[in-house]
Scaffold this motif. Structure first.
Motif, short mmCIF file in Angstrom:
data_model
loop_
_atom_site.label_atom_id
_atom_site.label_comp_id
_atom_site.label_asym_id
_atom_site.label_seq_id
_atom_site.Cartn_x
_atom_site.Cartn_y
_atom_site.Cartn_z
N ALA A 109 4.36 8.72 -12.30
CA ALA A 109 5.10 7.52 -10.65
C ALA A 109 4.13 7.08 -10.51
O ALA A 109 2.95 6.40 -10.56
N TYR A 110 4.62 5.97 -8.75
CA TYR A 110 3.69 5.17 -8.15
C TYR A 110 4.18 5.63 -6.89
O TYR A 110 4.80 5.75 -6.33
N ASP A 119 0.56 -5.75 -8.40
CA ASP A 119 -0.28 -6.07 -7.24
C ASP A 119 -0.59 -7.06 -7.13
O ASP A 119 -0.78 -8.17 -7.91
N GLU A 120 -0.98 -7.54 -5.59
CA GLU A 120 -1.31 -8.99 -5.12
C GLU A 120 -2.41 -9.29 -6.09
O GLU A 120 -2.42 -10.60 -6.15
N SER A 121 -3.31 -8.19 -6.09
CA SER A 121 -4.91 -8.42 -7.57
C SER A 121 -4.26 -9.42 -8.98
O SER A 121 -5.16 -9.76 -9.40
N GLY A 122 -2.66 -8.97 -9.21
CA GLY A 122 -2.78 -9.87 -10.63
C GLY A 122 -2.68 -8.30 -11.32
O GLY A 122 -2.31 -8.56 -12.79
N LEU A 153 11.67 -8.97 -9.54
CA LEU A 153 11.55 -8.82 -7.93
C LEU A 153 10.34 -9.12 -7.16
O LEU A 153 9.43 -8.17 -7.38
N SER A 154 10.34 -9.85 -6.48
CA SER A 154 9.26 -9.30 -5.53
C SER A 154 9.43 -8.98 -3.76
O SER A 154 10.65 -9.16 -3.27
N ILE A 155 9.03 -8.04 -4.02
CA ILE A 155 9.30 -6.55 -2.97
C ILE A 155 7.85 -6.56 -1.83
O ILE A 155 6.44 -6.38 -2.15
N ASP A 156 8.02 -7.22 -0.44
CA ASP A 156 7.30 -6.72 1.14
C ASP A 156 7.30 -5.55 1.40
O ASP A 156 8.47 -5.73 2.01
N ALA A 191 1.96 -4.24 1.76
CA ALA A 191 1.56 -3.95 -0.14
C ALA A 191 2.83 -5.05 -0.23
O ALA A 191 4.36 -4.93 -0.51
N THR A 192 2.55 -5.73 -1.46
CA THR A 192 3.90 -6.80 -2.29
C THR A 192 3.77 -6.38 -3.53
O THR A 192 2.64 -6.53 -4.25
N VAL A 193 4.48 -6.68 -3.77
CA VAL A 193 4.39 -5.50 -5.34
C VAL A 193 5.50 -6.46 -5.82
O VAL A 193 6.75 -7.22 -5.53
#
Length: 69
Positions: free
Chosen positions: A42-43, A29-32, A8-11, A49-51
């Motif tokens: 943890a994160y 992340d968006e940079s790959g 799933l891609s989440i904005d 961000a789009t993950v």
């Protein structure tokens, strides 16, 4: 929070912090750049961000906090 298996891609329109408690999760992340998270990891995701979430074997359980300005 519990997440089932799948991709799933989440904005993120909000800041999010979570700790994985059961199973594993891959975040890209968006940079790959991909991170594999396991129980106890943890994160933090900043707003805007789009993950991509990849849950190979669900469900993944995590404690989750989000904040909106």
């Amino acid at each position: 929070m519990e997440t089932t298996a799948g991709v799933l891609s989440i904005d993120f329109t909000f800041a999010a912090h979570a700790t994985v408690s059961v199973r594993r999760l891959r975040l890209t992340d968006e940079s790959g750049c991909t991170h594999t998270l396991r129980p106890g990891d943890a994160y933090f995701v900043p707003p805007g961000a789009t993950v991509e979430w990849d849950v190979p074997h669900g469900p993944v359980q995590q404690s989750f906090f989000h904040s909106q300005p």
